[in-house]
Design an enzyme around this catalytic site. Structure first.
Site, PDB file in Angstrom:
ATOM      1  N   HIS A 201      -6.120  -9.868  -0.744  1.00  0.00           N
ATOM      2  CA  HIS A 201      -5.741  -8.810   0.199  1.00  0.00           C
ATOM      3  C   HIS A 201      -6.798  -8.516   1.253  1.00  0.00           C
ATOM      4  CE1 HIS A 201      -8.222  -6.479  -2.558  1.00  0.00           C
ATOM      5  NE2 HIS A 201      -8.401  -5.648  -1.567  1.00  0.00           N
TER       6      HIS A 201
HETATM    7  C1  UD1 Z   1      -7.788  -0.773   0.546  1.00  0.00           C
HETATM    8  C2  UD1 Z   1      -9.307  -0.746   0.609  1.00  0.00           C
HETATM    9  C3  UD1 Z   1      -9.860  -1.978  -0.113  1.00  0.00           C
HETATM   10  C4  UD1 Z   1      -9.299  -2.089  -1.506  1.00  0.00           C
HETATM   11  C5  UD1 Z   1      -7.776  -2.114  -1.423  1.00  0.00           C
HETATM   12  C6  UD1 Z   1      -7.121  -2.245  -2.779  1.00  0.00           C
HETATM   13  C7  UD1 Z   1     -10.246   0.284   2.633  1.00  0.00           C
HETATM   14  C8  UD1 Z   1     -10.980   0.003   3.877  1.00  0.00           C
HETATM   15  N1  UD1 Z   1      -9.794  -0.795   1.972  1.00  0.00           N
HETATM   16  O1  UD1 Z   1      -7.353  -1.903   1.306  1.00  0.00           O
HETATM   17  O2  UD1 Z   1     -11.267  -1.856  -0.202  1.00  0.00           O
HETATM   18  O3  UD1 Z   1      -9.770  -3.264  -2.110  1.00  0.00           O
HETATM   19  O4  UD1 Z   1      -7.364  -0.892  -0.801  1.00  0.00           O
HETATM   20  O5  UD1 Z   1      -5.747  -2.267  -2.698  1.00  0.00           O
HETATM   21  O6  UD1 Z   1     -10.089   1.413   2.267  1.00  0.00           O
HETATM   22  N2  UD1 Z   1       0.292  -0.569   2.122  1.00  0.00           N
HETATM   23  C9  UD1 Z   1       1.539  -0.345   1.595  1.00  0.00           C
HETATM   24  N3  UD1 Z   1       1.637   0.549   0.571  1.00  0.00           N
HETATM   25  C10 UD1 Z   1       0.560   1.215   0.067  1.00  0.00           C
HETATM   26  C11 UD1 Z   1      -0.700   0.981   0.638  1.00  0.00           C
HETATM   27  C12 UD1 Z   1      -0.824   0.081   1.652  1.00  0.00           C
HETATM   28  O7  UD1 Z   1       2.532  -0.926   2.015  1.00  0.00           O
HETATM   29  O8  UD1 Z   1       0.737   2.010  -0.875  1.00  0.00           O
HETATM   30  C13 UD1 Z   1       0.161  -1.567   3.220  1.00  0.00           C
HETATM   31  C14 UD1 Z   1       0.321  -0.958   4.580  1.00  0.00           C
HETATM   32  O9  UD1 Z   1       0.967  -1.894   5.380  1.00  0.00           O
HETATM   33  C15 UD1 Z   1      -1.098  -0.801   5.055  1.00  0.00           C
HETATM   34  C16 UD1 Z   1      -1.787  -1.983   4.388  1.00  0.00           C
HETATM   35  O10 UD1 Z   1      -1.108  -2.159   3.150  1.00  0.00           O
HETATM   36  O11 UD1 Z   1      -1.202  -0.793   6.436  1.00  0.00           O
HETATM   37  C17 UD1 Z   1      -3.239  -1.775   4.138  1.00  0.00           C
HETATM   38  O12 UD1 Z   1      -3.496  -0.605   3.377  1.00  0.00           O
HETATM   39  P1  UD1 Z   1      -4.911   0.133   3.498  1.00  0.00           P
HETATM   40  O13 UD1 Z   1      -4.998   1.268   2.586  1.00  0.00           O
HETATM   41  O14 UD1 Z   1      -5.230   0.379   4.932  1.00  0.00           O
HETATM   42  O15 UD1 Z   1      -5.949  -0.979   3.023  1.00  0.00           O
HETATM   43  P2  UD1 Z   1      -5.871  -2.016   1.823  1.00  0.00           P
HETATM   44  O16 UD1 Z   1      -5.711  -3.361   2.416  1.00  0.00           O
HETATM   45  O17 UD1 Z   1      -4.921  -1.604   0.747  1.00  0.00           O
END
Ligand code: UD1
Length: 361
Positions: A201
């Site tokens: 991811h």
């Molecule tokens: C975040 C953390 C990362 C961690 C990861 C674990 C930061 C900078 N990054 O990354 O360190 O390893 O979580 O999962 O905080 N999304 C969904 N549903 C959710 C959450 C996210 O669909 O419940 C999708 C959305 O499209 C979103 C993308 O995932 O834009 C990224 O989510 P985000 O929380 O920004 O970062 P992660 O990649 O999950």
């Protein structure tokens, strides 16, 4: 003492659970749990609360997704009035996600003390958003709870006073130790006996089309020798679709609940990942881990554990995989203080029963 915990993303949940439990047993401690809502899908959040036995959050800021600036700023805006109203004696933050750094910035300006659980980890790679979050958080925190000696050294090199640093061990391993017996019972139907468990991811791996294509091609090659089981983060799934890529014969699953994923890890022939926490869990479990990154903020998993950095070089992945399949995987041992009692040690420090770290002079 009035303590407030902030969590937001999946890797925070297994870290907060043991600290909440340990503090619950201490007299005169009141605890408040705030969820920023950074992760909001049931499979990324609610199911973790249930399995880890974390009480429902007292406050949910419901910030959701956004760019880094937007997400961080939104958390700051929504958190400030909560802290002003509740006036905690200390706020505890976990790991290196955007919820962590946003909280520390708000607390520093309001003059509220902060304890950082999982302090001192460094990949020395500032292109990683988490590295920025770690650097800023540790500069502003008042108590720094480290999992291993490299963390203490990094913090001291950055000028953090020794009195603030407490080496307590790896809190995530507390949750693992507690739930491993249940995880060993958990089965997912239809999976082969031997498999490579894959998670991906990191933005550097999944946000660039050609890079993600290259990794998927390597995994399809792995799949010829060993079935690939791939619980995909929502971000990764979205990118595969956006770039019009195909996962072919890979067994792509939805994100799994904690216990189910831990069960899969414990029985895996090998784990291929770019996660931070999974490098640590495989080291504890003694399962070979091939990390699809050029660096790690958790070097002890390489020096003592089962982790090998393969970067994005398909040749390196192939070589290391053949070693595993030939029964010649790297052997490791469990680092000191990764023993299931880190939550208690953190609670001891917070209630003043434990002064400083052993062995950090
Ligand atoms: C975040 C953390 C990362 C961690 C990861 C674990 C930061 C900078 N990054 O990354 O360190 O390893 O979580 O999962 O905080 N999304 C969904 N549903 C959710 C959450 C996210 O669909 O419940 C999708 C959305 O499209 C979103 C993308 O995932 O834009 C990224 O989510 P985000 O929380 O920004 O970062 P992660 O990649 O999950």
């Amino acid at each position: 003492m009035n303590l407030l915990h902030i969590v937001g993303a999946r890797p925070n949940f297994m870290k907060v659970a043991p600290v909440l439990t340990a503090l619950k047993q201490r007299p005169h401690v009141e605890q408040t749990l705030v969820h920023t809502g950074q992760h909001y899908d049931v499979s990324m959040s609610d199911v973790f609360f249930q399995q880890l036995g974390i009480p429902s959050p007292d406050v949910n800021l419901a910030v959701g997704s956004g760019s880094h600036a937007k997400q961080t700023a939104e958390i700051m805006i929504r958190l400030e009035p909560v802290l002003q109203e509740r006036q905690p004696d200390m706020v505890l933050v976990y790991g290196d996600v955007n919820s962590t750094v946003a909280t520390v910035l708000v607390c520093a300006k309001l003059g509220i003390k902060v304890g950082h659980v999982e302090a001192g980890l460094r990949s020395f790679d500032r292109t990683m958003p988490e590295e920025i979050n770690r650097l800023v958080t540790d500069q502003l925190a008042d108590l720094l709870f480290t999992p291993s000696e490299d963390g203490d050294k990094n913090l001291r090199r950055e000028g953090i006073a020794t009195e603030k640093i407490f080496r307590v061990g790896n809190v995530m391993i507390d949750s693992l130790v507690r739930l491993l017996p249940m995880a060993r019972q958990a089965r997912i139907d239809g999976l082969p006996q031997r498999y490579a468990l894959v998670t991906l991811h990191r933005p550097a791996n999944v946000d660039d089309g050609p890079t993600l294509k290259g990794i998927l091609e390597s995994l399809l090659e792995v799949n010829r020798d060993l079935a690939v089981v791939f619980p995909a983060h929502p971000r990764t799934r979205k990118r595969i679709a956006d770039f019009g890529l195909k996962a072919g014969q890979l067994r792509v699953l939805d994100p799994l609940p904690y216990v189910d994923f831990l069960g899969l890890q414990s029985r895996a022939t090998v784990v291929i990942t770019d996660s931070g926490g999974i490098q640590e869990e495989t080291t504890y479990l003694g399962v070979p881990c091939l990390t699809v990154r050029e660096n790690t903020e958790r070097p002890i998993t390489v020096s003592m554990g089962t982790n090998v950095l393969v970067g994005r070089d398909p040749q390196k992945l192939r070589t290391e995989l053949s070693r595993v399949l030939a029964g010649k995987a790297k052997k490791g041992s469990v680092p000191p203080l990764w023993d299931g009692h880190t939550g208690d040690r953190i609670a001891d420090v917070l209630v003043g029963q434990r002064s400083r770290v052993q062995g950090t002079n």
